[in-house]
Motif scaffolding. Structure first.
Motif, PDB file in Angstrom:
ATOM      1  N   ARG A  62       7.788  -4.874   7.621  1.00  0.00           N
ATOM      2  CA  ARG A  62       7.177  -5.248   6.347  1.00  0.00           C
ATOM      3  C   ARG A  62       5.717  -5.589   6.578  1.00  0.00           C
ATOM      4  NH1 ARG A  62       8.144  -7.606   1.058  1.00  0.00           N
ATOM      5  NH2 ARG A  62       6.021  -7.786   0.247  1.00  0.00           N
ATOM      6  N   ASN A  65      -0.110  -8.628   3.120  1.00  0.00           N
ATOM      7  CA  ASN A  65      -1.559  -8.575   2.986  1.00  0.00           C
ATOM      8  C   ASN A  65      -2.213  -9.930   3.239  1.00  0.00           C
ATOM      9  OD1 ASN A  65      -2.653  -5.833   1.904  1.00  0.00           O
ATOM     10  ND2 ASN A  65      -0.719  -6.142   0.807  1.00  0.00           N
ATOM     11  N   GLU A  68      -1.558 -13.602   1.320  1.00  0.00           N
ATOM     12  CA  GLU A  68      -0.304 -13.621   0.557  1.00  0.00           C
ATOM     13  C   GLU A  68       0.602 -14.753   1.054  1.00  0.00           C
ATOM     14  OE1 GLU A  68       0.970  -9.440  -1.342  1.00  0.00           O
ATOM     15  OE2 GLU A  68       1.249  -9.521   0.829  1.00  0.00           O
ATOM     16  N   LYS A 102      -0.550  -0.996   0.749  1.00  0.00           N
ATOM     17  CA  LYS A 102       0.829  -0.781   0.330  1.00  0.00           C
ATOM     18  C   LYS A 102       1.426   0.356   1.147  1.00  0.00           C
ATOM     19  CE  LYS A 102      -0.059  -2.133  -4.496  1.00  0.00           C
ATOM     20  NZ  LYS A 102      -0.010  -1.676  -5.914  1.00  0.00           N
ATOM     21  N   ILE A 104       4.302   2.976   1.302  1.00  0.00           N
ATOM     22  CA  ILE A 104       5.300   3.619   0.455  1.00  0.00           C
ATOM     23  C   ILE A 104       6.507   4.025   1.287  1.00  0.00           C
ATOM     24  CG2 ILE A 104       5.737   5.475  -1.194  1.00  0.00           C
ATOM     25  CD1 ILE A 104       3.601   3.431  -2.044  1.00  0.00           C
ATOM     26  N   GLU A 110       4.643   5.284   6.568  1.00  0.00           N
ATOM     27  CA  GLU A 110       5.726   4.405   6.999  1.00  0.00           C
ATOM     28  C   GLU A 110       6.256   4.840   8.360  1.00  0.00           C
ATOM     29  OE1 GLU A 110       9.680   2.471   5.014  1.00  0.00           O
ATOM     30  OE2 GLU A 110       9.584   4.669   5.072  1.00  0.00           O
ATOM     31  N   CYS A 149      -2.828   3.860   3.274  1.00  0.00           N
ATOM     32  CA  CYS A 149      -2.134   2.782   2.556  1.00  0.00           C
ATOM     33  C   CYS A 149      -3.045   1.922   1.691  1.00  0.00           C
ATOM     34  CB  CYS A 149      -1.410   1.879   3.558  1.00  0.00           C
ATOM     35  SG  CYS A 149      -0.299   2.746   4.669  1.00  0.00           S
ATOM     36  N   HIS A 151      -5.213   0.660  -1.453  1.00  0.00           N
ATOM     37  CA  HIS A 151      -5.249   0.787  -2.908  1.00  0.00           C
ATOM     38  C   HIS A 151      -6.168  -0.291  -3.474  1.00  0.00           C
ATOM     39  CE1 HIS A 151      -1.722   3.516  -2.906  1.00  0.00           C
ATOM     40  NE2 HIS A 151      -1.334   2.772  -1.883  1.00  0.00           N
ATOM     41  N   ASN A 153      -7.295  -3.481  -5.308  1.00  0.00           N
ATOM     42  CA  ASN A 153      -6.665  -4.778  -5.528  1.00  0.00           C
ATOM     43  C   ASN A 153      -7.080  -5.322  -6.894  1.00  0.00           C
ATOM     44  OD1 ASN A 153      -5.573  -7.312  -5.458  1.00  0.00           O
ATOM     45  ND2 ASN A 153      -6.769  -8.044  -3.729  1.00  0.00           N
TER      46      ASN A 153
END
Length: 281
Positions: A62, A65, A68, A102, A104, A110, A149, A151, A153
């Motif tokens: 996992r 970020n 978090e 992120k 996917i 991944e 990965c 994106h 924010n």
């Protein structure tokens, strides 16, 4: 939800902390500047990120970020935890704060990250230049994150009551980049275009420490890393930590740890005691 701020200490020459947790695992809700990847080597691990729970099983990972909220829980598990320096990552793109990573499920990213984390787990017990191999794998992981990965924010430029306040994050970044220089909470607040009292309140809410306490802790962290992990002298460690003099470094260390850098270094070298938690008075 109460959440603790964690100041990560990096491994030797690496821009990251790599650790293996095993057995019963339980951490409080916490957050840090670093980008974290958790890879389960054995068992089942429950991860709660921003109040959303997920159970990871053997051979699953996992991504968490920067800043978090998260906590870990397991009755019995073994996992690799990689915390990558946010400051190191921003060297490749200073606008990183406006992005979020992120992964996917089922994507090529991944699969690549899984393979890299598996390789990283194999280096922990190596004796043949492990730091060099780990550094290489860390940069490969960052490359996958940046290229595949990344994106936008949506929370990057929003002010709020939570730890993702951009002002606090920018203040933390400023400290990391300028800790060897002289500055005050007021001067940093002026650079950010906000009132010192506002920064003081937000900073305390986010980190659990005052601005001054955090700066001292960060400087001590850097100085002790130079002393213990990089083999520097007391004089060199003083400069590495941004302290104006050796006398100041020794006094601040004694106040925070209860012993002098000489005594602490001796304990570290003998392996009799881990680096103690800071105890500000």
């Amino acid at each position: 939800m109460n959440s603790e701020f964690e100041l990560i200490r990096y491994n030797g020459k690496l821009p990251a902390q790599i650790e293996i947790k095993q057995g019963e695992i339980s951490t409080p809700y916490h957050w840090h500047k670093e980008i974290e990847l958790i890879y389960v080597l054995d068992g089942a691990l429950e991860i709660n990120v921003n109040n959303t729970a997920q159970t990871l099983h053997t051979d699953e990972f996992r991504l968490i970020n920067s800043v978090e909220n998260h906590r870990l829980s397991a009755d019995k598990a073994k996992c690799l935890i990689l915390d990558i320096s946010y400051e190191f990552a921003t060297q490749f793109d200073e606008s990183l704060y406006s992005s979020v990573f992120k992964v996917i499920s089922g994507s090529g990213a991944e699969e690549e990250l899984h393979n890299l984390l598996w390789q990283l787990s194999r280096t922990v017990n190596e004796s043949d230049l492990p730091d060099l191999r780990q550094y290489s794998l860390i940069t490969e992981i960052l490359h996958v994150l940046f290229v595949q990965c990344r994106h936008e924010n949506p929370n990057a430029v929003k002010e709020g009551e939570n730890i993702q306040s951009r002002h606090v994050k920018l203040a933390l970044e400023y400290i990391e980049q300028h800790y060897r220089e002289e500055f005050t909470e007021k001067s940093v607040a002026e650079l950010l275009g906000i009132q010192s009292v506002y920064l003081s309140r937000r900073f305390k809410e986010a980190t659990g420490k005052s601005f001054t306490e955090y700066v001292l802790e960060y400087r001590l962290k850097r100085a002790m890393d130079a002393l213990v992990n990089k083999g520097m002298t007391i004089e060199e460690a003083t400069k590495a930590g941004g302290f104006p003099s050796k006398r100041t470094f020794i006094a601040k260390c004694k106040r925070a740890y209860g012993i002098t850098p000489f005594q602490l270094l001796k304990q570290q070298q003998s392996g009799n005691a881990p680096l103690m938690e800071l105890n500000f008075k």
